[in-house]
Design a protein around this motif. Structure first.
Motif, PDB file in Angstrom:
ATOM      1  N   LEU A  76      59.967   3.914  31.649  1.00 16.05           N
ATOM      2  CA  LEU A  76      59.689   5.352  31.670  1.00 16.05           C
ATOM      3  C   LEU A  76      58.365   5.663  30.977  1.00 16.05           C
ATOM      4  CD1 LEU A  76      63.260   6.738  30.874  1.00 16.05           C
ATOM      5  CD2 LEU A  76      62.132   6.616  33.100  1.00 16.05           C
ATOM      6  N   ALA A  77      58.103   5.007  29.855  1.00 22.18           N
ATOM      7  CA  ALA A  77      56.856   5.245  29.120  1.00 22.18           C
ATOM      8  C   ALA A  77      55.642   4.843  29.959  1.00 22.18           C
ATOM      9  CB  ALA A  77      56.868   4.469  27.806  1.00 22.18           C
ATOM     10  N   ALA A  78      55.785   3.810  30.756  1.00 29.98           N
ATOM     11  CA  ALA A  78      54.667   3.332  31.577  1.00 29.98           C
ATOM     12  C   ALA A  78      54.255   4.335  32.649  1.00 29.98           C
ATOM     13  CB  ALA A  78      55.027   2.004  32.221  1.00 29.98           C
ATOM     14  N   LEU A  79      55.139   5.245  32.989  1.00 32.10           N
ATOM     15  CA  LEU A  79      54.859   6.211  34.057  1.00 32.10           C
ATOM     16  C   LEU A  79      54.010   7.388  33.590  1.00 32.10           C
ATOM     17  CD1 LEU A  79      58.372   6.366  35.771  1.00 32.10           C
ATOM     18  CD2 LEU A  79      56.313   5.223  36.641  1.00 32.10           C
ATOM     19  N   ALA A  80      53.702   7.462  32.309  1.00 32.27           N
ATOM     20  CA  ALA A  80      52.974   8.612  31.770  1.00 32.27           C
ATOM     21  C   ALA A  80      51.688   8.938  32.539  1.00 32.27           C
ATOM     22  CB  ALA A  80      52.682   8.396  30.288  1.00 32.27           C
ATOM     23  N   PRO A  81      50.856   7.944  32.934  1.00 32.96           N
ATOM     24  CA  PRO A  81      49.617   8.281  33.643  1.00 32.96           C
ATOM     25  C   PRO A  81      49.828   8.961  35.000  1.00 32.96           C
ATOM     26  CG  PRO A  81      49.524   6.040  32.781  1.00 32.96           C
ATOM     27  CD  PRO A  81      50.936   6.501  32.629  1.00 32.96           C
ATOM     28  N   LEU A  82      51.046   8.892  35.539  1.00 38.07           N
ATOM     29  CA  LEU A  82      51.308   9.489  36.841  1.00 38.07           C
ATOM     30  C   LEU A  82      51.709  10.956  36.736  1.00 38.07           C
ATOM     31  CD1 LEU A  82      51.585   6.348  37.342  1.00 38.07           C
ATOM     32  CD2 LEU A  82      53.120   6.944  39.201  1.00 38.07           C
ATOM     33  N   GLY A  83      52.047  11.407  35.538  1.00 35.28           N
ATOM     34  CA  GLY A  83      52.470  12.785  35.380  1.00 35.28           C
ATOM     35  C   GLY A  83      53.730  13.093  36.169  1.00 35.28           C
ATOM     36  N   GLU A  84      53.796  14.309  36.699  1.00 38.93           N
ATOM     37  CA  GLU A  84      54.979  14.749  37.430  1.00 38.93           C
ATOM     38  C   GLU A  84      55.225  13.916  38.683  1.00 38.93           C
ATOM     39  OE1 GLU A  84      58.419  16.714  38.212  1.00 38.93           O
ATOM     40  OE2 GLU A  84      57.194  16.771  36.383  1.00 38.93           O
ATOM     41  N   ALA A  85      54.178  13.313  39.238  1.00 35.76           N
ATOM     42  CA  ALA A  85      54.329  12.489  40.444  1.00 35.76           C
ATOM     43  C   ALA A  85      55.225  11.286  40.204  1.00 35.76           C
ATOM     44  CB  ALA A  85      52.960  12.020  40.934  1.00 35.76           C
ATOM     45  N   GLY A  86      55.380  10.898  38.934  1.00 39.89           N
ATOM     46  CA  GLY A  86      56.212   9.748  38.617  1.00 39.89           C
ATOM     47  C   GLY A  86      57.670  10.079  38.397  1.00 39.89           C
ATOM     48  N   SER A  87      58.064  11.347  38.504  1.00 40.18           N
ATOM     49  CA  SER A  87      59.443  11.724  38.175  1.00 40.18           C
ATOM     50  C   SER A  87      60.487  11.066  39.086  1.00 40.18           C
ATOM     51  CB  SER A  87      59.607  13.240  38.176  1.00 40.18           C
ATOM     52  OG  SER A  87      59.315  13.792  39.441  1.00 40.18           O
ATOM     53  N   PRO A  88      60.241  10.890  40.385  1.00 46.44           N
ATOM     54  CA  PRO A  88      61.248  10.171  41.186  1.00 46.44           C
ATOM     55  C   PRO A  88      61.415   8.717  40.737  1.00 46.44           C
ATOM     56  CG  PRO A  88      59.824  11.465  42.610  1.00 46.44           C
ATOM     57  CD  PRO A  88      59.190  11.465  41.250  1.00 46.44           C
ATOM     58  N   LEU A  89      60.340   8.080  40.319  1.00 48.60           N
ATOM     59  CA  LEU A  89      60.431   6.704  39.811  1.00 48.60           C
ATOM     60  C   LEU A  89      61.204   6.674  38.495  1.00 48.60           C
ATOM     61  CD1 LEU A  89      56.780   5.656  40.622  1.00 48.60           C
ATOM     62  CD2 LEU A  89      58.803   4.496  41.529  1.00 48.60           C
ATOM     63  N   ALA A  90      61.018   7.693  37.680  1.00 48.05           N
ATOM     64  CA  ALA A  90      61.768   7.783  36.427  1.00 48.05           C
ATOM     65  C   ALA A  90      63.259   7.953  36.708  1.00 48.05           C
ATOM     66  CB  ALA A  90      61.246   8.948  35.591  1.00 48.05           C
ATOM     67  N   ALA A  91      63.584   8.802  37.671  1.00 44.46           N
ATOM     68  CA  ALA A  91      64.987   9.024  38.024  1.00 44.46           C
ATOM     69  C   ALA A  91      65.631   7.740  38.537  1.00 44.46           C
ATOM     70  CB  ALA A  91      65.103  10.130  39.061  1.00 44.46           C
ATOM     71  N   LEU A  92      64.861   6.954  39.302  1.00 44.97           N
ATOM     72  CA  LEU A  92      65.395   5.691  39.817  1.00 44.97           C
ATOM     73  C   LEU A  92      65.660   4.714  38.675  1.00 44.97           C
ATOM     74  CD1 LEU A  92      66.144   3.985  42.286  1.00 44.97           C
ATOM     75  CD2 LEU A  92      63.792   3.141  42.301  1.00 44.97           C
ATOM     76  N   ALA A  93      64.768   4.670  37.696  1.00 39.80           N
ATOM     77  CA  ALA A  93      64.954   3.775  36.555  1.00 39.80           C
ATOM     78  C   ALA A  93      66.246   4.117  35.815  1.00 39.80           C
ATOM     79  CB  ALA A  93      63.756   3.864  35.616  1.00 39.80           C
ATOM     80  N   ARG A  94      66.518   5.391  35.653  1.00 41.11           N
ATOM     81  CA  ARG A  94      67.751   5.793  34.966  1.00 41.11           C
ATOM     82  C   ARG A  94      68.973   5.413  35.797  1.00 41.11           C
ATOM     83  NH1 ARG A  94      64.482  10.545  34.386  1.00 41.11           N
ATOM     84  NH2 ARG A  94      63.530  10.627  32.303  1.00 41.11           N
ATOM     85  N   TYR A  95      68.858   5.606  37.100  1.00 43.98           N
ATOM     86  CA  TYR A  95      69.978   5.245  37.986  1.00 43.98           C
ATOM     87  C   TYR A  95      70.284   3.756  37.907  1.00 43.98           C
ATOM     88  CZ  TYR A  95      72.062   3.637  42.363  1.00 43.98           C
ATOM     89  OH  TYR A  95      72.830   2.985  43.297  1.00 43.98           O
ATOM     90  N   MET A  96      69.273   2.932  37.728  1.00 44.29           N
ATOM     91  CA  MET A  96      69.453   1.480  37.746  1.00 44.29           C
ATOM     92  C   MET A  96      70.426   0.995  36.680  1.00 44.29           C
ATOM     93  SD  MET A  96      67.939  -0.219  40.116  1.00 44.29           S
ATOM     94  CE  MET A  96      68.714   1.059  41.075  1.00 44.29           C
ATOM     95  N   ILE A  97      70.497   1.702  35.538  1.00 39.77           N
ATOM     96  CA  ILE A  97      71.401   1.238  34.482  1.00 39.77           C
ATOM     97  C   ILE A  97      72.650   2.119  34.384  1.00 39.77           C
ATOM     98  CG2 ILE A  97      69.611   0.105  33.140  1.00 39.77           C
ATOM     99  CD1 ILE A  97      69.693   2.535  31.242  1.00 39.77           C
ATOM    100  N   GLU A  98      72.843   2.984  35.360  1.00 33.91           N
ATOM    101  CA  GLU A  98      74.048   3.806  35.414  1.00 33.91           C
ATOM    102  C   GLU A  98      74.924   3.472  36.617  1.00 33.91           C
ATOM    103  OE1 GLU A  98      72.439   7.717  35.538  1.00 33.91           O
ATOM    104  OE2 GLU A  98      71.761   7.693  33.425  1.00 33.91           O
ATOM    105  N   ARG A  99      74.381   2.726  37.563  1.00 35.39           N
ATOM    106  CA  ARG A  99      75.115   2.427  38.794  1.00 35.39           C
ATOM    107  C   ARG A  99      76.334   1.547  38.518  1.00 35.39           C
ATOM    108  NH1 ARG A  99      73.167  -2.853  40.382  1.00 35.39           N
ATOM    109  NH2 ARG A  99      71.627  -3.448  38.813  1.00 35.39           N
ATOM    110  N   ASP A 100      77.286   1.588  39.463  1.00 34.81           N
ATOM    111  CA  ASP A 100      78.498   0.776  39.315  1.00 34.81           C
ATOM    112  C   ASP A 100      78.565  -0.365  40.326  1.00 34.81           C
ATOM    113  OD1 ASP A 100      78.989   2.153  41.646  1.00 34.81           O
ATOM    114  OD2 ASP A 100      80.815   3.136  40.941  1.00 34.81           O
ATOM    115  N   HIS A 101      77.476  -0.580  41.073  1.00 38.13           N
ATOM    116  CA  HIS A 101      77.427  -1.691  42.027  1.00 38.13           C
ATOM    117  C   HIS A 101      75.984  -2.064  42.303  1.00 38.13           C
ATOM    118  CE1 HIS A 101      76.907   1.800  44.652  1.00 38.13           C
ATOM    119  NE2 HIS A 101      76.387   0.987  45.556  1.00 38.13           N
TER     120      HIS A 101
END
Length: 294
Positions: free
Chosen positions: A269-294
């Motif tokens: 998530l910290a690495a996405l800072a240079p992308l600003g708001e454009a990186g928010s979908p990538l941030a959401a995917l990163a969070r999903y990766m450690i919340e998924r059940d499969h």
């Protein structure tokens, strides 16, 4: 980005790459119907489509059109599908289930599975080679290096050699950086290079994101193998322990493994800072990766 908007975008990207992949077979003359059927079984029966989604998200974050991202997204999913077919073979992990369905060598036979994997791999490069893009050589090199001895195949060799052994955390991370992480990094890089030149500083930021994400993804997979169930996972749970494979829960404990996955997600998530708001979908995917059940 709201969770509903993110989920809708994710579903749209999955549907988009699924449609592209299905058209590869609609247009085929199917000279060997059994081989064609085995390839379809490996490729078109479910799957999270994480890697093509990463191509779309990274590319769009830097301004690429979806149409330009279709071929790279499909190519990396073809490589991933081939790797799973071979990974499931009796000589490798000897798995019976994949994505809730019989593995290709169970649904057909071992020789057909080997050939189907080979054909999916070569089709990946055919799809990418047919794309009209000024940075096509860089895209081809990215995919080839990630898939080969410097990436996924090398990681699989390390994985096989580690069975029954006792590697430390650093050695385990190195194995997963090749076996799993290489294709995740390649997916992000393919999307980025479709949009901008390699020297754009956002490409390096996205690579840092992808490195951390790839390892967090694998650690969470190791955790799910312990706490998940076969029906939800779509493959046999507890398989790693049964094969005496080294895993993060085995080395760090469940709590330690989950904590490490969260640390890596924070790095991504910290690495996405240079992308600003454009990186928010990538941030959401990163969070999903450690919340998924499969």
């Amino acid at each position: 980005m709201s969770s509903d908007a993110y989920a809708a975008g994710l579903a749209a990207d999955r549907a988009r790459v699924d449609a592209f992949l299905a058209r590869l077979f609609d247009a085929s003359q199917a000279p060997v119907p059994r081989l064609e059927a085995a390839m379809r079984h490996a490729l078109l029966v479910g799957g999270k489509r994480l890697r093509p989604v990463l191509v779309y998200l990274a590319g769009r974050a830097l301004g690429a059109r979806a149409e330009a991202l279709d071929a790279p997204a499909a190519a990396i999913e073809l490589i991933h599908a081939y790797s799973l077919v071979h990974d499931d073979l009796p000589a490798m992990d000897d798995d019976d289930l994949r994505r809730g369905q019989p593995t290709v060598h169970r649904a057909y036979d071992e020789a057909t599975a080997i050939l189907a994997g080979d054909a999916l791999q070569t089709l990946a490069f055919e799809v990418l080679a047919r794309a009209s893009h000024p940075r096509l050589p860089a895209l081809m090199l990215t995919l080839a290096q990630a898939a080969g001895r410097e990436g996924m195949v090398g990681g699989q060799a390390l994985d096989l050699a580690a069975v029954g052994g006792h590697p430390d955390v650093e050695a385990l991370a190195n194995m997963h950086a090749h076996k799993t992480g290489a294709l995740i990094r390649a997916a992000v890089r393919l999307g980025a290079l479709t949009a901008v030149e390699e020297h754009d500083p956002r490409v390096a930021a996205l690579d840092t994101y992808a490195r951390a994400l790839g390892l967090a993804f694998q650690i969470h997979d190791d955790v799910l193998d312990v706490i998940g169930d076969t029906h939800t996972l779509g493959k046999a749970s507890g398989a790693d322990a049964a094969r005496d494979k080294p895993t993060y829960p085995a080395l760090l404990g469940l709590d330690g493994a989950m904590a490490r996955a969260h640390e890596l997600t924070d790095e991504a998530l910290a690495a996405l800072a240079p992308l600003g708001e454009a990186g928010s979908p990538l941030a959401a995917l990163a969070r999903y990766m450690i919340e998924r059940d499969h």
